[in-house]
Design a protein around this motif. Structure first.
Motif, PDB file in Angstrom:
ATOM      1  N   HIS A  26       0.830  -1.202   0.000  1.00 55.16           N
ATOM      2  CA  HIS A  26       0.000   0.000   0.000  1.00 55.16           C
ATOM      3  C   HIS A  26       0.866   1.255   0.000  1.00 55.16           C
ATOM      4  O   HIS A  26       0.530   2.250  -0.632  1.00 55.16           O
ATOM      5  CB  HIS A  26      -0.933  -0.005   1.214  1.00 55.16           C
ATOM      6  N   THR A  27       2.002   1.225   0.671  1.00 54.91           N
ATOM      7  CA  THR A  27       2.864   2.399   0.717  1.00 54.91           C
ATOM      8  C   THR A  27       3.596   2.588  -0.600  1.00 54.91           C
ATOM      9  O   THR A  27       4.011   3.691  -0.910  1.00 54.91           O
ATOM     10  CB  THR A  27       3.887   2.296   1.857  1.00 54.91           C
ATOM     11  N   ARG A  28       3.757   1.559  -1.420  1.00 54.46           N
ATOM     12  CA  ARG A  28       4.450   1.683  -2.694  1.00 54.46           C
ATOM     13  C   ARG A  28       3.550   2.261  -3.793  1.00 54.46           C
ATOM     14  O   ARG A  28       4.011   2.942  -4.665  1.00 54.46           O
ATOM     15  CB  ARG A  28       4.956   0.326  -3.168  1.00 54.46           C
ATOM     16  N   THR A  29       2.263   1.949  -3.793  1.00 55.82           N
ATOM     17  CA  THR A  29       1.406   2.310  -4.908  1.00 55.82           C
ATOM     18  C   THR A  29       1.246   3.807  -5.124  1.00 55.82           C
ATOM     19  O   THR A  29       1.197   4.216  -6.269  1.00 55.82           O
ATOM     20  CB  THR A  29       0.025   1.645  -4.773  1.00 55.82           C
ATOM     21  N   PRO A  30       1.170   4.676  -4.133  1.00 54.22           N
ATOM     22  CA  PRO A  30       1.014   6.097  -4.442  1.00 54.22           C
ATOM     23  C   PRO A  30       2.206   6.670  -5.214  1.00 54.22           C
ATOM     24  O   PRO A  30       2.042   7.585  -5.996  1.00 54.22           O
ATOM     25  CB  PRO A  30       0.882   6.774  -3.087  1.00 54.22           C
ATOM     26  N   LEU A  31       3.363   6.139  -5.044  1.00 53.98           N
ATOM     27  CA  LEU A  31       4.531   6.654  -5.731  1.00 53.98           C
ATOM     28  C   LEU A  31       4.559   6.246  -7.195  1.00 53.98           C
ATOM     29  O   LEU A  31       5.204   6.891  -8.006  1.00 53.98           O
ATOM     30  CB  LEU A  31       5.807   6.164  -5.029  1.00 53.98           C
TER      31      LEU A  31
END
Length: 178
Positions: free
Chosen positions: A96-101
Motif C-alpha cells: 500500500h505504501t508503494r502504490t502512491p509513488l
C-alpha cells in the motif's frame, strides 16, 4: 597443592540452587555435579574445571540455549514470511505504501498503436530496401515531420553501412628523418 579448593555453586537433582562454599585447610571439594561436600579423599576430588563443566553442560542449560535459538529462528521466520505472504498485514501495508509513488495508470485504448521500430537503423544513403520474400507490404503512416536539429548536439551515433566508401583521411605530412 589441592588444599583449600572451593566448591562452586551448583544445582541439585531437585533443581534447588546451592551457593558456593570454602572447604577447611587440607580438604577439598568432593562429590558430583548435583551433590558437593568437603572431604580429604583425593579419589572423590571434584576440581574447579570439572565443576565449571557441570555448569556449562547441564541439561537445563542446554535446554535453555536450544529453546532460545528455536525461538529466535521462529521469530525471524515469521517476520520474513509476513513480508512475503500476500495475506499478511505487513505485506499489504508495504504494498500500500508503494502504490502512491507509482502513479495511476492511464488507459490508451483510444489511441492508434504505433508500429514497432525497425530491427536496425536504416541509412537513407543506402537507397530503398527491396521487399523480403513472403512479405506483403502494407500502408504506412505518413512520415513524421523532421525534428528540430540543434547544432550543439550530435544527432546520434553514425550508422554503419558496409557499401559506403571509407571516410576521407587527409595525407599526413612526412617529416625528414622519420
Amino acid at each position: 597443592v589441592l588444599g583449600g579448593e572451593d566448591c562452586l555453586w551448583y544445582v541439585d537433582r531437585n533443581g534447588s540452587w546451592h551457593p558456593g562454599f570454602d572447604c577447611e585447610f587440607f580438604s577439598f571439594c568432593c562429590g558430583t555435579c548435583q551433590q558437593r561436600y568437603c572431604c580429604r579423599d583425593p579419589m572423590r576430588l571434584l576440581t574447579e574445571r570439572q565443576q565449571r563443566h557441570c555448569l556449562a553442560f547441564s541439561p537445563k542449560t542446554i535446554a535453555g540455549i536450544a529453546s532460545a535459538v528455536v525461538l529466535f529462528i521462529a521469530i525471524v521466520t515469521t517476520i520474513v514470511c509476513c513480508f512475503m505472504c500476500s495475506c499478511c498485514y505487513l505485506y499489504q501495508r508495504r504494498q500500500h505504501t508503494r502504490t502512491p509513488l507509482q502513479g495511476s495508470e492511464i488507459p490508451l485504448s483510444s489511441y492508434p498503436v504505433a508500429p514497432p521500430p525497425p530491427p536496425f537503423p536504416v541509412d537513407p544513403k543506402a537507397g530503398p530496401v527491396p521487399p523480403q520474400p513472403g512479405f506483403n507490404p502494407m500502408a504506412m503512416y505518413p512520415p513524421p515531420a523532421p525534428a528540430a536539429q540543434y547544432p550543439m548536439y550530435p544527432s546520434g551515433p553514425p550508422v554503419y553501412n558496409p557499401s559506403a566508401p571509407p571516410p576521407y583521411v587527409p595525407a599526413q605530412p612526412s617529416y625528414p628523418g622519420a
